[in-house]
Write a protein that holds these residues in place. Structure first.
Motif, mmCIF file in Angstrom:
data_model
loop_
_atom_site.group_PDB
_atom_site.id
_atom_site.type_symbol
_atom_site.label_atom_id
_atom_site.label_comp_id
_atom_site.label_asym_id
_atom_site.label_seq_id
_atom_site.Cartn_x
_atom_site.Cartn_y
_atom_site.Cartn_z
ATOM 1 N N ALA A 46 20.963 11.917 53.429
ATOM 2 C CA ALA A 46 21.374 11.408 54.750
ATOM 3 C C ALA A 46 22.112 10.085 54.577
ATOM 4 C CB ALA A 46 20.151 11.233 55.647
ATOM 5 N N GLU A 47 21.564 9.218 53.754
ATOM 6 C CA GLU A 47 22.210 7.923 53.499
ATOM 7 C C GLU A 47 23.573 8.113 52.839
ATOM 8 O OE1 GLU A 47 20.012 5.182 51.021
ATOM 9 O OE2 GLU A 47 21.758 3.890 50.759
ATOM 10 N N ALA A 48 23.610 8.972 51.825
ATOM 11 C CA ALA A 48 24.863 9.182 51.085
ATOM 12 C C ALA A 48 25.932 9.763 51.998
ATOM 13 C CB ALA A 48 24.607 10.105 49.900
ATOM 14 N N PHE A 49 25.559 10.750 52.800
ATOM 15 C CA PHE A 49 26.564 11.384 53.660
ATOM 16 C C PHE A 49 27.134 10.384 54.660
ATOM 17 C CE2 PHE A 49 28.435 13.555 57.157
ATOM 18 C CZ PHE A 49 29.114 14.599 56.560
ATOM 19 N N ALA A 50 26.244 9.686 55.356
ATOM 20 C CA ALA A 50 26.707 8.769 56.406
ATOM 21 C C ALA A 50 27.515 7.613 55.815
ATOM 22 C CB ALA A 50 25.518 8.243 57.194
ATOM 23 N N SER A 51 27.092 7.117 54.655
ATOM 24 C CA SER A 51 27.791 5.983 54.026
ATOM 25 C C SER A 51 29.227 6.346 53.648
ATOM 26 C CB SER A 51 27.069 5.528 52.763
ATOM 27 O OG SER A 51 25.721 5.287 53.036
ATOM 28 N N GLN A 52 29.423 7.618 53.270
ATOM 29 C CA GLN A 52 30.747 8.036 52.790
ATOM 30 C C GLN A 52 31.578 8.757 53.848
ATOM 31 O OE1 GLN A 52 29.574 10.504 49.490
ATOM 32 N NE2 GLN A 52 28.379 8.834 48.601
ATOM 33 N N ALA A 53 30.994 8.987 55.022
ATOM 34 C CA ALA A 53 31.645 9.856 56.016
ATOM 35 C C ALA A 53 33.017 9.333 56.447
ATOM 36 C CB ALA A 53 30.734 10.025 57.233
ATOM 37 N N LYS A 54 33.123 8.039 56.674
ATOM 38 C CA LYS A 54 34.389 7.478 57.150
ATOM 39 C C LYS A 54 35.495 7.670 56.110
ATOM 40 C CE LYS A 54 36.141 3.541 59.698
ATOM 41 N NZ LYS A 54 35.945 2.150 60.091
ATOM 42 N N ARG A 56 35.612 9.817 53.868
ATOM 43 C CA ARG A 56 35.870 11.256 53.648
ATOM 44 C C ARG A 56 36.651 11.893 54.796
ATOM 45 N NH1 ARG A 56 31.125 14.737 52.788
ATOM 46 N NH2 ARG A 56 32.823 16.233 52.688
ATOM 47 N N GLY A 57 37.090 11.072 55.759
ATOM 48 C CA GLY A 57 37.979 11.594 56.801
ATOM 49 C C GLY A 57 37.301 12.081 58.060
ATOM 50 N N PHE A 58 36.029 11.745 58.227
ATOM 51 C CA PHE A 58 35.359 12.119 59.468
ATOM 52 C C PHE A 58 35.627 11.065 60.545
ATOM 53 C CE2 PHE A 58 32.856 14.354 56.241
ATOM 54 C CZ PHE A 58 32.820 15.624 56.797
ATOM 55 N N GLY A 59 35.690 11.513 61.801
ATOM 56 C CA GLY A 59 35.908 10.597 62.920
ATOM 57 C C GLY A 59 34.698 10.482 63.824
ATOM 58 N N ALA A 60 33.790 11.425 63.698
ATOM 59 C CA ALA A 60 32.567 11.410 64.507
ATOM 60 C C ALA A 60 31.525 12.291 63.819
ATOM 61 C CB ALA A 60 32.827 11.935 65.918
ATOM 62 N N ILE A 61 30.274 11.980 64.100
ATOM 63 C CA ILE A 61 29.169 12.776 63.542
ATOM 64 C C ILE A 61 28.330 13.312 64.685
ATOM 65 C CG2 ILE A 61 27.033 12.684 62.161
ATOM 66 C CD1 ILE A 61 28.319 10.460 60.487
ATOM 67 N N ILE A 62 28.034 14.596 64.629
ATOM 68 C CA ILE A 62 27.087 15.204 65.572
ATOM 69 C C ILE A 62 25.819 15.492 64.774
ATOM 70 C CG2 ILE A 62 26.609 17.257 66.984
ATOM 71 C CD1 ILE A 62 29.649 17.398 67.538
ATOM 72 N N ALA A 63 24.688 15.035 65.289
ATOM 73 C CA ALA A 63 23.431 15.206 64.561
ATOM 74 C C ALA A 63 22.423 15.932 65.448
ATOM 75 C CB ALA A 63 22.875 13.849 64.137
ATOM 76 N N ALA A 64 22.001 17.103 65.009
ATOM 77 C CA ALA A 64 21.044 17.901 65.780
ATOM 78 C C ALA A 64 19.697 17.886 65.082
ATOM 79 C CB ALA A 64 21.541 19.336 65.903
ATOM 80 N N ALA A 65 18.654 17.581 65.840
ATOM 81 C CA ALA A 65 17.321 17.593 65.243
ATOM 82 C C ALA A 65 16.264 17.711 66.337
ATOM 83 C CB ALA A 65 17.087 16.325 64.418
ATOM 84 N N GLY A 66 15.105 18.171 65.914
ATOM 85 C CA GLY A 66 14.017 18.343 66.865
ATOM 86 C C GLY A 66 12.778 17.579 66.461
ATOM 87 N N LYS A 67 11.848 17.485 67.386
ATOM 88 C CA LYS A 67 10.552 16.800 67.193
ATOM 89 C C LYS A 67 10.762 15.276 67.039
ATOM 90 C CE LYS A 67 8.401 20.963 65.433
ATOM 91 N NZ LYS A 67 7.612 21.623 64.427
ATOM 92 N N ALA A 76 23.343 6.944 61.932
ATOM 93 C CA ALA A 76 24.038 5.825 62.592
ATOM 94 C C ALA A 76 23.782 4.503 61.872
ATOM 95 C CB ALA A 76 23.603 5.732 64.052
ATOM 96 N N ALA A 77 22.646 4.406 61.216
ATOM 97 C CA ALA A 77 22.314 3.167 60.500
ATOM 98 C C ALA A 77 23.248 2.920 59.322
ATOM 99 C CB ALA A 77 20.868 3.239 60.001
ATOM 100 N N TYR A 78 23.849 4.008 58.806
ATOM 101 C CA TYR A 78 24.654 3.890 57.588
ATOM 102 C C TYR A 78 26.149 4.028 57.822
ATOM 103 C CZ TYR A 78 20.350 4.110 54.903
ATOM 104 O OH TYR A 78 19.104 3.839 54.366
ATOM 105 N N THR A 79 26.583 4.038 59.098
ATOM 106 C CA THR A 79 28.014 4.210 59.366
ATOM 107 C C THR A 79 28.398 3.493 60.649
ATOM 108 O OG1 THR A 79 29.789 5.848 59.673
ATOM 109 C CG2 THR A 79 27.648 6.391 60.630
ATOM 110 N N THR A 80 29.696 3.189 60.762
ATOM 111 C CA THR A 80 30.194 2.665 62.040
ATOM 112 C C THR A 80 30.866 3.773 62.850
ATOM 113 O OG1 THR A 80 32.264 2.005 60.954
ATOM 114 C CG2 THR A 80 30.549 0.309 61.185
#
Ligand code: RP5
Length: 164
Positions: A46-54, A56-67, A76-80
């Motif tokens: 999770a940390e690695a993905f979010a830290s590198q997302a920008k 790597r050409g991503f403009g937004a992240i959608i995160a789905a989770a339950g409970k 969100a903690a690892y990206t702007t």
């Protein structure tokens, strides 16, 4: 070039709920990647993905989770990049646990949050974010709204034929 959207799910059990999100992104021509990354089972990923997302050409992240749905907040903690949470319905009060876990982020690390199981709206919101710098996508979103309005107007016309 239009940026990509990352659709991250905490589990493959979230996939069926998230299919409308993928379909909607596709219909707008928004490129996306889908990943299963868990904030508690694979926190390093999770940390690695979010830290590198920008970069790597991503403009937004959608995160789905339950409970105890902390995935969106952790990403969100690892990206702007803007992060949109989709709280997944659970057996606990219809998913209120997931909703509150996402929407009640403490100040400083915001997460946009759609309705419980609001996969479709997450895709539309992400597309609206990317459309800020893409006129073609903005035009598609305008057409989408126009079509929706026409559908409502048609339903209104139809209901006038009924006797109550
Ligand atoms: C969350 O726990 C997932 O996002 C999923 O909604 C829920 C249940 O996960 P599984 O036990 O089905 O893998 O992390």
């Amino acid at each position: 070039m239009i940026k990509k959207v990352a659709v991250i799910m905490g589990s493959d059990s979230d996939l069926d709920t998230m299919r409308p999100c993928l379909g909607r992104l596709k219909s707008f021509g928004v490129p996306f990647e889908v990943h299963i990354i868990s904030a508690h089972r694979t926190p390093a990923a999770a940390e690695a993905f979010a830290s590198q997302a920008k970069e790597r050409g991503f403009g937004a992240i959608i995160a789905a989770a339950g409970k105890a749905a902390h995935l969106a907040g952790v990403l969100a903690a690892y990206t702007t990049l803007p992060v949109i949470g989709v709280p997944i319905k659970t057996s606990m009060m219809g998913g209120l646990d997931s909703l509150l876990s996402m929407v009640q982020m403490p100040k400083g690390i915001p997460v946009a949050c759609v309705a419980v199981d609001g996969a479709d709206n997450a895709a539309i919101l992400a597309a609206q974010m990317l459309a800020l710098s893409d006129e073609t996508l903005a035009d598609k979103l305008t057409a989408f709204k126009t079509d929706m309005a026409a559908e409502v107007e048609a339903k209104d016309k139809k209901i006038q034929m009924e006797e109550f």
